[in-house]
Design a protein around this motif. Structure first.
Motif, PDB file in Angstrom:
ATOM      1  N   ALA A   1       0.815  -1.219   0.000  1.00 55.04           N
ATOM      2  CA  ALA A   1       0.000   0.000   0.000  1.00 55.04           C
ATOM      3  C   ALA A   1       0.852   1.275   0.000  1.00 55.04           C
ATOM      4  O   ALA A   1       0.334   2.354  -0.260  1.00 55.04           O
ATOM      5  CB  ALA A   1      -0.930  -0.002   1.211  1.00 55.04           C
ATOM      6  N   GLN A   2       2.150   1.179   0.306  1.00 57.50           N
ATOM      7  CA  GLN A   2       3.023   2.374   0.298  1.00 57.50           C
ATOM      8  C   GLN A   2       2.387   3.523   1.096  1.00 57.50           C
ATOM      9  O   GLN A   2       2.136   4.603   0.556  1.00 57.50           O
ATOM     10  CB  GLN A   2       3.262   2.842  -1.143  1.00 57.50           C
ATOM     11  N   LEU A   3       2.115   3.279   2.371  1.00 55.66           N
ATOM     12  CA  LEU A   3       1.347   4.235   3.167  1.00 55.66           C
ATOM     13  C   LEU A   3       2.080   5.548   3.426  1.00 55.66           C
ATOM     14  O   LEU A   3       3.305   5.575   3.511  1.00 55.66           O
ATOM     15  CB  LEU A   3       1.011   3.608   4.527  1.00 55.66           C
ATOM     16  N   HIS A   4       1.290   6.582   3.559  1.00 60.02           N
ATOM     17  CA  HIS A   4       1.822   7.871   3.992  1.00 60.02           C
ATOM     18  C   HIS A   4       1.455   8.088   5.457  1.00 60.02           C
ATOM     19  O   HIS A   4       0.610   7.380   6.008  1.00 60.02           O
ATOM     20  CB  HIS A   4       1.259   8.996   3.113  1.00 60.02           C
ATOM     21  N   GLU A   5       2.116   9.093   6.059  1.00 60.90           N
ATOM     22  CA  GLU A   5       1.950   9.290   7.511  1.00 60.90           C
ATOM     23  C   GLU A   5       0.487   9.472   7.906  1.00 60.90           C
ATOM     24  O   GLU A   5       0.025   8.912   8.900  1.00 60.90           O
ATOM     25  CB  GLU A   5       2.724  10.531   7.958  1.00 60.90           C
ATOM     26  N   ASP A   6      -0.251  10.280   7.125  1.00 64.29           N
ATOM     27  CA  ASP A   6      -1.641  10.544   7.518  1.00 64.29           C
ATOM     28  C   ASP A   6      -2.463   9.258   7.477  1.00 64.29           C
ATOM     29  O   ASP A   6      -3.366   9.060   8.307  1.00 64.29           O
ATOM     30  CB  ASP A   6      -2.270  11.642   6.636  1.00 64.29           C
ATOM     31  N   GLU A   7      -2.120   8.347   6.566  1.00 63.43           N
ATOM     32  CA  GLU A   7      -2.863   7.081   6.497  1.00 63.43           C
ATOM     33  C   GLU A   7      -2.525   6.177   7.681  1.00 63.43           C
ATOM     34  O   GLU A   7      -3.384   5.486   8.227  1.00 63.43           O
ATOM     35  CB  GLU A   7      -2.542   6.387   5.169  1.00 63.43           C
ATOM     36  N   VAL A   8      -1.248   6.218   8.065  1.00 63.58           N
ATOM     37  CA  VAL A   8      -0.852   5.443   9.251  1.00 63.58           C
ATOM     38  C   VAL A   8      -1.620   5.948  10.473  1.00 63.58           C
ATOM     39  O   VAL A   8      -2.152   5.171  11.263  1.00 63.58           O
ATOM     40  CB  VAL A   8       0.677   5.539   9.483  1.00 63.58           C
ATOM     41  N   HIS A   9      -1.719   7.286  10.590  1.00 63.87           N
ATOM     42  CA  HIS A   9      -2.441   7.843  11.749  1.00 63.87           C
ATOM     43  C   HIS A   9      -3.901   7.414  11.745  1.00 63.87           C
ATOM     44  O   HIS A   9      -4.467   7.079  12.778  1.00 63.87           O
ATOM     45  CB  HIS A   9      -2.336   9.373  11.755  1.00 63.87           C
TER      46      HIS A   9
END
Ligand code: SAH
Length: 267
Positions: free
Chosen positions: A226-234
């Motif tokens: 998924a190559q997550l970004h920080e906002d998605e991790v949060h």
């Protein structure tokens, strides 16, 4: 590309190997070397050419744990002579390097992680790696540490010299209208998310025994794709926290009010 890659040696024991790794890094034009709990910093200077090593040596970073060494990276590649069970995301060195070129274009940082001379990397350490990487050999798969590092860097050098364009592996499709609202998630953030998911699963009673279970490896693989970004991790961490909160309220006999937002995905 080379700026985006750091080499991490976990508990290197032999000063000759350390000297040979440093020499190989100079040959291949890599500068970032991190050591996790080295047996000693008294590496064998005869293994490195005398010129221009001072700068390099000053920049070597020493860490107490692999997690600390990895915390600012986005993906980690754990080199291992042994093949493991299917649920480990495992790639050969050429494919790993091709992927790294794609990540470098996205300004991501990668770590190549190498294990101890005698015993390699532990399973726990390999679990900290996004991928397990294998260098193809004869049946006798165990390379010398410095040779394994050299081959990995040579592969980067080789692909950098023009092969990456035709070999480029398709990066995961980006959903058309998604504009990342933040930076790519670091390994530290990805690890915390996997941990939060694992904790939530335990709370939910997902596991039926304490026997080893591959589910978390598989979740980790999905998140890597998924190559997550920080906002998605949060966002996902927040959801996991709610599971924990819900369980706590239930324990106190309180059933939280539940809303169902008006949203076509939730019908
Ligand atoms: N006896 C150990 C090998 C240690 S060699 C074992 O069986 O795991 C030291 C390190 O070199 C390993 O931890 C690994 O990072 C790297 N290495 C050696 N051979 C390799 C191979 N064929 N593929 C990938 N990495 C290798």
């Amino acid at each position: 590309m080379k700026d985006a890659v750091s080499i991490i040696l976990v508990e290197p024991q032999n000063p000759i190997n350390l000297g040979t790794v440093i020499r190989a890094m100079k040959n291949m034009g890599f500068e970032a070397l991190s050591l996790v709990k080295p047996a000693s910093m008294a590496f064998d200077k005869t293994q490195i050419s005398a010129h221009h090593t001072e700068d390099f040596l000053d920049k070597i970073q020493i860490f107490d744990s692999l997690d600390d060494a990895l915390s600012q990276c986005h993906e980690s590649y754990g080199f291992s002579a042994r093949k493991r069970a299917q649920t480990w995301a495992s790639v050969e060195v050429g494919d790993a390097v091709t992927r790294m070129f794609g990540l470098a274009r996205e300004h991501k940082k990668m770590a190549l992680v190498f294990g101890r001379e005698q015993t390699g990397l532990t399973n726990e350490e390999l679990e900290r790696c996004t991928f397990q990487v294998h260098i193809p050999t004869s049946e006798y798969a165990s390379l010398n540490l410095a040779q394994a590092v050299l081959i990995a860097m040579y592969e980067i050098q080789r692909q950098a010299m023009g092969m990456q364009a035709e070999n480029a592996v398709q990066m995961p499709a980006i959903i058309d209208n998604y504009v990342p609202g933040s930076a790519p998630a670091t390994l530290d953030q990805q690890r915390r998310l996997v941990q939060a998911i694992a904790d939530a699963l335990v709370t939910l009673g997902y596991y039926k025994s304490d026997a080893p279970n591959a589910a978390v490896h598989r979740v980790q693989n999905i998140l890597t794709r998924a190559q997550l970004h920080e906002d998605e991790v949060h966002l996902l961490m927040g959801m996991c926290r709610e599971v924990e909160n819900y369980a706590k309220l239930l324990k106190r006999g309180i059933e939280p009010t539940q809303f169902r937002p008006k949203n076509s995905l939730l019908n």
